[in-house]
Design a protein around this motif. Sequence first.
Motif, PDB file in Angstrom:
ATOM      1  N   HIS A 122      38.072  10.791  38.774  1.00 28.49           N
ATOM      2  CA  HIS A 122      36.981   9.982  38.221  1.00 28.49           C
ATOM      3  C   HIS A 122      36.097   9.468  39.342  1.00 28.49           C
ATOM      4  O   HIS A 122      35.008   8.974  39.115  1.00 28.49           O
ATOM      5  CB  HIS A 122      37.548   8.790  37.448  1.00 28.49           C
TER       6      HIS A 122
ATOM      7  N   TYR B   4      46.622  26.448  25.736  1.00 35.56           N
ATOM      8  CA  TYR B   4      46.079  26.706  24.396  1.00 35.56           C
ATOM      9  C   TYR B   4      45.576  28.149  24.360  1.00 35.56           C
ATOM     10  O   TYR B   4      45.206  28.706  25.401  1.00 35.56           O
ATOM     11  CB  TYR B   4      44.894  25.772  24.099  1.00 35.56           C
TER      12      TYR B   4
ATOM     13  N   ARG C 268      38.004  20.110  15.088  1.00 35.70           N
ATOM     14  CA  ARG C 268      36.865  19.447  15.747  1.00 35.70           C
ATOM     15  C   ARG C 268      35.663  20.368  15.714  1.00 35.70           C
ATOM     16  O   ARG C 268      35.790  21.550  16.043  1.00 35.70           O
ATOM     17  CB  ARG C 268      37.198  19.172  17.214  1.00 35.70           C
TER      18      ARG C 268
ATOM     19  N   GLN D 220      51.849  18.168  18.927  1.00 30.59           N
ATOM     20  CA  GLN D 220      50.800  17.238  18.504  1.00 30.59           C
ATOM     21  C   GLN D 220      50.840  17.076  16.988  1.00 30.59           C
ATOM     22  O   GLN D 220      50.434  16.058  16.445  1.00 30.59           O
ATOM     23  CB  GLN D 220      49.436  17.762  18.949  1.00 30.59           C
TER      24      GLN D 220
ATOM     25  N   THR E 271      34.431  10.337  31.181  1.00 26.74           N
ATOM     26  CA  THR E 271      35.612  10.529  30.346  1.00 26.74           C
ATOM     27  C   THR E 271      35.219  11.324  29.086  1.00 26.74           C
ATOM     28  O   THR E 271      34.138  11.112  28.531  1.00 26.74           O
ATOM     29  CB  THR E 271      36.251   9.158  29.999  1.00 26.74           C
ATOM     30  N   GLY E 272      36.074  12.265  28.720  1.00 23.19           N
ATOM     31  CA  GLY E 272      35.801  13.095  27.533  1.00 23.19           C
ATOM     32  C   GLY E 272      34.841  14.240  27.793  1.00 23.19           C
ATOM     33  O   GLY E 272      34.401  14.917  26.857  1.00 23.19           O
ATOM     34  N   SER E 273      34.519  14.499  29.073  1.00 17.32           N
ATOM     35  CA  SER E 273      33.529  15.550  29.353  1.00 17.32           C
ATOM     36  C   SER E 273      34.147  16.952  29.379  1.00 17.32           C
ATOM     37  O   SER E 273      33.428  17.938  29.451  1.00 17.32           O
ATOM     38  CB  SER E 273      32.831  15.258  30.683  1.00 17.32           C
ATOM     39  N   GLY E 274      35.496  17.048  29.327  1.00 20.63           N
ATOM     40  CA  GLY E 274      36.124  18.372  29.233  1.00 20.63           C
ATOM     41  C   GLY E 274      36.906  18.781  30.463  1.00 20.63           C
ATOM     42  O   GLY E 274      37.362  19.927  30.532  1.00 20.63           O
ATOM     43  N   LYS E 275      37.132  17.874  31.400  1.00 25.62           N
ATOM     44  CA  LYS E 275      37.823  18.223  32.649  1.00 25.62           C
ATOM     45  C   LYS E 275      39.274  18.669  32.384  1.00 25.62           C
ATOM     46  O   LYS E 275      39.691  19.725  32.843  1.00 25.62           O
ATOM     47  CB  LYS E 275      37.812  17.018  33.607  1.00 25.62           C
ATOM     48  N   THR E 276      39.984  17.829  31.625  1.00 26.93           N
ATOM     49  CA  THR E 276      41.386  18.169  31.342  1.00 26.93           C
ATOM     50  C   THR E 276      41.479  19.448  30.517  1.00 26.93           C
ATOM     51  O   THR E 276      42.360  20.292  30.755  1.00 26.93           O
ATOM     52  CB  THR E 276      42.055  16.996  30.583  1.00 26.93           C
ATOM     53  N   THR E 277      40.575  19.593  29.582  1.00 29.91           N
ATOM     54  CA  THR E 277      40.613  20.795  28.735  1.00 29.91           C
ATOM     55  C   THR E 277      40.480  22.041  29.600  1.00 29.91           C
ATOM     56  O   THR E 277      41.209  23.019  29.426  1.00 29.91           O
ATOM     57  CB  THR E 277      39.486  20.735  27.691  1.00 29.91           C
TER      58      THR E 277
ATOM     59  N   TYR F 100      38.883  22.175  19.864  1.00 26.69           N
ATOM     60  CA  TYR F 100      40.211  21.819  19.368  1.00 26.69           C
ATOM     61  C   TYR F 100      40.219  22.001  17.857  1.00 26.69           C
ATOM     62  O   TYR F 100      39.178  21.800  17.214  1.00 26.69           O
ATOM     63  CB  TYR F 100      40.548  20.365  19.720  1.00 26.69           C
TER      64      TYR F 100
ATOM     65  N   ALA G 125      34.890  21.333  22.983  1.00 29.00           N
ATOM     66  CA  ALA G 125      35.321  20.555  24.146  1.00 29.00           C
ATOM     67  C   ALA G 125      34.817  21.226  25.421  1.00 29.00           C
ATOM     68  O   ALA G 125      34.598  20.571  26.435  1.00 29.00           O
ATOM     69  CB  ALA G 125      36.840  20.436  24.159  1.00 29.00           C
TER      70      ALA G 125
ATOM     71  N   GLN H 218      47.896  14.324  33.977  1.00 26.58           N
ATOM     72  CA  GLN H 218      47.471  12.914  34.090  1.00 26.58           C
ATOM     73  C   GLN H 218      48.653  11.954  33.913  1.00 26.58           C
ATOM     74  O   GLN H 218      48.776  10.990  34.645  1.00 26.58           O
ATOM     75  CB  GLN H 218      46.439  12.613  32.999  1.00 26.58           C
TER      76      GLN H 218
END
Length: 598
Positions: A552, A409, A370, A131, A394-400, A367, A374, A440
């Motif tokens: 989703h 991480y 930030r 990244q 979206t952005g609620s932390g599911k992927t994290t 992160y 997250a 994803q």
Amino acid sequence: MRTAGSIPSRRAAGAPDRDADFRGAVGLVAPYFRKYALRLFVGFLALVSVDFLQLVIPRIIKFAVDALQKKTATQALLLEYGGYIVGLAMMIAVLRLFWRNMLLGFSRLLETDLRNRLFSRLLVLDKAFFQRRTTGEIMALATNDLSSVQLASGMGMVALVDAVFMGVAAFLFMAYINPTLTLIAVAPTPVLALLTRFLSARLHRRFKKVQEQFSVLTEFARSTFSTIRLIKAYNQEKPQAARFNELGETYVRDNLRLAVIYGTLFPISGLIGNVSMLLVLFFGGRMIIDQTITAGDFVAFISYLFLMTWPMMAMGWVADLFQRGVTSLGRIRGLLEETPSLQDSRDSVSAGIVRGEISIRGLSFSYPGRRQPALDRIDLDIPPGRFLGIVGRTGSGKTTLCHLIARLYPIPDGTIFLDGKDVNGLTLAAVRGAIAYVPQDVVLFSDTVAYNITMGRPDAPMEEIEAAARAASIHDEIVSMKDDYETRIGERGVKLSGGQRQRLAIARALLLNRPIIIIDDGLSAVDMETEHAVIRSIAEYLAGRTCIVVSHRVAPLADAHEILVMEGGRIVERGGHEHLLSRGGFYATIYRQQTNQR
Ligand SMILES: Nc1ncnc2c1ncn2[C@@H]1O[C@H](COP(=O)(O)OP(=O)(O)OP(=O)(O)O)[C@@H](O)[C@H]1O
């Protein structure tokens, strides 16, 4: 995520100074010099022998000219001298071939070793590194920088040794003929030394800039081509081309600024050589008239001066090659010294995870850079064999959350446990070997369908491959393709739809047969009914294994043992489908909205 054609920022801060760069460069290449010491020794021996033989030729010419002047020269004597010169020239040719092979071969071996080290390093570096550094930057290191190192360690080193040896030897031969004339001839050389010193710092800076701009340009081209469909869809071809042109112009400008220095150094070196020649012609000519030296001595002296002109000119070139090499080595070293933020320690245990139980205790995560976390104080128990659904905006932390379970991480100790063992105490291989992860963004290779499914298990039997493909609801579509499982897909083969790609990636993960499978929004490209059917089929196939499915859409997760609703990094609702519907919260609202929209 980086947007199409975004420009990576330059690494400006903390640029190491030249001395540190130099020390680092020496430290990096020193082991190679030790490893190839014998090759280098014989190579340089041949190189110095060539120089020595070249220095003998003017001596023979001197005797020939003196004999001519004294009128003692016979045809046989001249033929004899000529024969010596031809013999020497032949020896020189053979030795030259030999040193080129040895010394330039060394630079190729060094380049290959460094390239392999770079590649191996890249394979162990983690998500955080990729990244931070752009692909363009990495590609520039693997091309331009490695070739600068190769040039410096090959021709650069040869030219340096050659120039020093030839320069000193020619100087001594000249001094032997006439010390005064020699001092006159070398009088202009300090100017060259001063000039080289003055220009080399600028050379270093400007070359560094050129390499950095090359990285930017490469990255821009890469990101343009990897997002070409989007660029076309948004009619952005012209602005992209204009931006590329702009970056290319900057690259040319930076190169021209570098060329100014390079272009100054070379002609001035040549000019100084010619000034020496002029002085020798003038003062040496007078010495012949005064009979201080013989005509033969004068001719030999001029030949030595010619031999010395090359080292004088080479110095500028060598300085340039070394500057570039050191700068590039500094950049390469920067990458080689990168360490993954996640590494196994000596105490890490490679215990096999077999049950697939997941426990999470008070897990918070932010992160880097930030302030907003997250994930915020997550507590969760997933018994073995459970099917867990995760929904949320979206952005609620599911992927994290999925990434942290897969240990992509670093996390604090005592926050995530697999089969009751703290993941921080397990080796990365043990954790990753327990989890089949479907991200994803699906990545498929331009190869056959079978290759893409069996990537993690190349020796899987055909029945298992088909069973995984059936469970992912892609088998029927595969057998209707031209070559069945051997159909090529990707750039040179069949183009798959987004939904087909996703289901192929799911089949690949199912085939791994791991105790835990995580599917992170892996069916976003299919319609809701298909998603529901596929998830049901996967759940049946996985019976007994732990499965986490992020979506989703709410309805396809209705069969899950438990569903989490995430909001702002927290779990705000949890329970079975009916329970969550009856609560009338976020889940119920979304469910109603999504099912009514049908
Ligand atoms: N690599 C990253 N660096 C910095 N912040 C990140 C990174 N990845 C995610 N975030 C931030 O962390 C938060 C949670 O993101 P996450 O991707 O986990 O959400 P999500 O629920 O999976 O979203 P989506 O449904 O859109 O995939 C967001 O605020 C996001 O901006």
